[in-house]
Design a protein around this motif. Structure first.
Motif, PDB file in Angstrom:
ATOM      1  N   ASN A 174     -20.077  13.905  -9.995  1.00 37.14           N
ATOM      2  CA  ASN A 174     -19.741  12.815 -10.913  1.00 37.14           C
ATOM      3  C   ASN A 174     -18.528  13.148 -11.773  1.00 37.14           C
ATOM      4  O   ASN A 174     -18.438  12.741 -12.927  1.00 37.14           O
ATOM      5  CB  ASN A 174     -20.954  12.471 -11.789  1.00 37.14           C
TER       6      ASN A 174
ATOM      7  N   ILE B 114     -24.981   0.880  -4.047  1.00 33.69           N
ATOM      8  CA  ILE B 114     -26.101   1.072  -4.973  1.00 33.69           C
ATOM      9  C   ILE B 114     -27.166   1.926  -4.288  1.00 33.69           C
ATOM     10  O   ILE B 114     -27.483   1.734  -3.116  1.00 33.69           O
ATOM     11  CB  ILE B 114     -26.677  -0.287  -5.403  1.00 33.69           C
TER      12      ILE B 114
ATOM     13  N   ALA C  84     -32.431   1.527  -6.940  1.00 33.85           N
ATOM     14  CA  ALA C  84     -31.688   1.745  -8.184  1.00 33.85           C
ATOM     15  C   ALA C  84     -32.208   0.835  -9.288  1.00 33.85           C
ATOM     16  O   ALA C  84     -32.678  -0.281  -9.037  1.00 33.85           O
ATOM     17  CB  ALA C  84     -30.200   1.495  -7.954  1.00 33.85           C
TER      18      ALA C  84
ATOM     19  N   PHE D 266     -31.123  -0.532 -13.356  1.00 28.08           N
ATOM     20  CA  PHE D 266     -30.036  -0.578 -14.327  1.00 28.08           C
ATOM     21  C   PHE D 266     -30.462  -1.157 -15.673  1.00 28.08           C
ATOM     22  O   PHE D 266     -29.626  -1.579 -16.467  1.00 28.08           O
ATOM     23  CB  PHE D 266     -28.854  -1.355 -13.748  1.00 28.08           C
TER      24      PHE D 266
ATOM     25  N   THR E  30     -25.968   2.375 -19.717  1.00 28.72           N
ATOM     26  CA  THR E  30     -24.582   2.852 -19.672  1.00 28.72           C
ATOM     27  C   THR E  30     -24.466   4.186 -18.939  1.00 28.72           C
ATOM     28  O   THR E  30     -23.360   4.592 -18.590  1.00 28.72           O
ATOM     29  CB  THR E  30     -24.032   3.015 -21.099  1.00 28.72           C
ATOM     30  N   SER E  31     -25.580   4.857 -18.706  1.00 28.86           N
ATOM     31  CA  SER E  31     -25.539   6.200 -18.114  1.00 28.86           C
ATOM     32  C   SER E  31     -25.643   6.151 -16.589  1.00 28.86           C
ATOM     33  O   SER E  31     -26.532   6.731 -15.981  1.00 28.86           O
ATOM     34  CB  SER E  31     -26.673   7.064 -18.676  1.00 28.86           C
ATOM     35  N   GLN E  32     -24.686   5.437 -15.963  1.00 30.35           N
ATOM     36  CA  GLN E  32     -24.714   5.312 -14.512  1.00 30.35           C
ATOM     37  C   GLN E  32     -23.994   6.486 -13.853  1.00 30.35           C
ATOM     38  O   GLN E  32     -22.972   6.965 -14.349  1.00 30.35           O
ATOM     39  CB  GLN E  32     -24.082   3.985 -14.080  1.00 30.35           C
TER      40      GLN E  32
ATOM     41  N   SER F  57     -25.730   9.016  -7.459  1.00 31.72           N
ATOM     42  CA  SER F  57     -26.972   9.760  -7.309  1.00 31.72           C
ATOM     43  C   SER F  57     -27.321   9.972  -5.838  1.00 31.72           C
ATOM     44  O   SER F  57     -27.212   9.044  -5.040  1.00 31.72           O
ATOM     45  CB  SER F  57     -28.118   8.989  -7.989  1.00 31.72           C
TER      46      SER F  57
ATOM     47  N   ARG G 157     -24.941   4.382  -6.518  1.00 33.10           N
ATOM     48  CA  ARG G 157     -24.885   4.232  -7.978  1.00 33.10           C
ATOM     49  C   ARG G 157     -26.282   3.964  -8.537  1.00 33.10           C
ATOM     50  O   ARG G 157     -27.044   3.180  -7.984  1.00 33.10           O
ATOM     51  CB  ARG G 157     -23.929   3.094  -8.329  1.00 33.10           C
ATOM     52  N   ASP G 158     -26.622   4.636  -9.650  1.00 25.46           N
ATOM     53  CA  ASP G 158     -27.959   4.497 -10.226  1.00 25.46           C
ATOM     54  C   ASP G 158     -27.927   4.954 -11.682  1.00 25.46           C
ATOM     55  O   ASP G 158     -26.934   5.524 -12.161  1.00 25.46           O
ATOM     56  CB  ASP G 158     -28.958   5.354  -9.434  1.00 25.46           C
ATOM     57  N   ASP G 159     -29.018   4.711 -12.372  1.00 22.35           N
ATOM     58  CA  ASP G 159     -29.201   5.207 -13.740  1.00 22.35           C
ATOM     59  C   ASP G 159     -29.504   6.700 -13.675  1.00 22.35           C
ATOM     60  O   ASP G 159     -30.370   7.150 -12.915  1.00 22.35           O
ATOM     61  CB  ASP G 159     -30.375   4.456 -14.387  1.00 22.35           C
TER      62      ASP G 159
ATOM     63  N   ASP H 206     -29.487   6.638 -24.371  1.00 24.13           N
ATOM     64  CA  ASP H 206     -29.721   7.022 -22.974  1.00 24.13           C
ATOM     65  C   ASP H 206     -30.708   8.181 -22.891  1.00 24.13           C
ATOM     66  O   ASP H 206     -31.589   8.200 -22.036  1.00 24.13           O
ATOM     67  CB  ASP H 206     -28.408   7.426 -22.306  1.00 24.13           C
TER      68      ASP H 206
END
Length: 223
Positions: A16, A26, A30, A32, A92-94, A97, A124-126, A164
């Protein structure tokens, strides 16, 4: 141990280094927002209403689902939503993953160096989902004593907020329930067929083993 958990956290930080673009793939399942996390567990708990009556130890599994998992989830769910200021607010903490991330999907050499494998569910994920999954997957459990450092290493690397961090902590018990439901898949027709394909073990043996693991995991839930 601490060194291996640090390698795992370092791997996520390294993957990241760059911005997570909104239009990237995604990850599987996932989430969000807190509402999406809740809905994901809701769906898994609902599936437990369909225990296969022909499964070995089906009566015991049904009792666990109805008397242990469902009431525990109702209590945890209520607590999360009670403390959430805006459960529908996008996180906001994507991160990017691997999704199914943990030492069950790794190779470790004689020098203690970990290589992480299996990325077909990645995207993409939290970050909270990855962090909670990492400590809740039962195949190769990671001691919770490593949770604060692992969480902070990943969240600090993406400049996550205290909100978060608090969401991650609040969701940990939700993901314990999620993984209990995954372990209960042995008692669902579809889940049993997948396990038969994956391992050459009698269903009776797998069922007894899963119930023992589930019992241990239930004892870790808040009362």
């Amino acid at each position: 141990d601490e060194a291996l958990v640090a390698q795992a956290a370092g791997f996520i930080v390294a993957t990241n280094r760059f911005t997570v673009w909104p239009d990237t793939r995604i990850a599987s399942e996932a989430c969000f927002s807190i509402s999406e996390h809740i809905a994901s567990v809701d769906r898994r708990v609902a599936r437990l209403e369909n225990i296969d009556p022909d499964a070995p130890l089906a009566d015991k599994a049904q009792l666990v689902a109805e008397a242990e998992i469902a009431p525990s989830w109702a209590r945890i769910r209520e607590a999360i939503l009670r403390d959430a200021n805006d459960p529908d607010r996008p996180v906001t903490s994507q991160i990017q993953s691997p999704s199914d991330f943990g030492f069950h999907n790794s190779l470790i050499d004689d020098a203690g160096r970990a290589t992480f494998i299996v990325f077909e569910s990645a995207g993409r994920d939290d970050a909270a989902k990855l962090i909670c999954d990492f400590f809740c997957q039962p195949e190769i459990p990671v001691p919770l004593e490593h949770y604060p450092r692992f969480r902070d290493t990943i969240l600090n690397s993406i400049n996550a907020t205290e909100t978060d961090r608090a969401r991650c902590d609040a969701l940990l018990d939700a993901y314990r329930i999620k993984w209990l439901c995954i372990m209960m898949n042995e008692f669902l027709s579809t889940g049993a067929r997948r396990r038969e394909f994956a391992e050459d073990t009698a269903r009776e043996t797998r069922a007894a083993r899963q119930l023992a693991t589930i019992s241990k995991a239930l004892s870790a839930l808040p009362q």
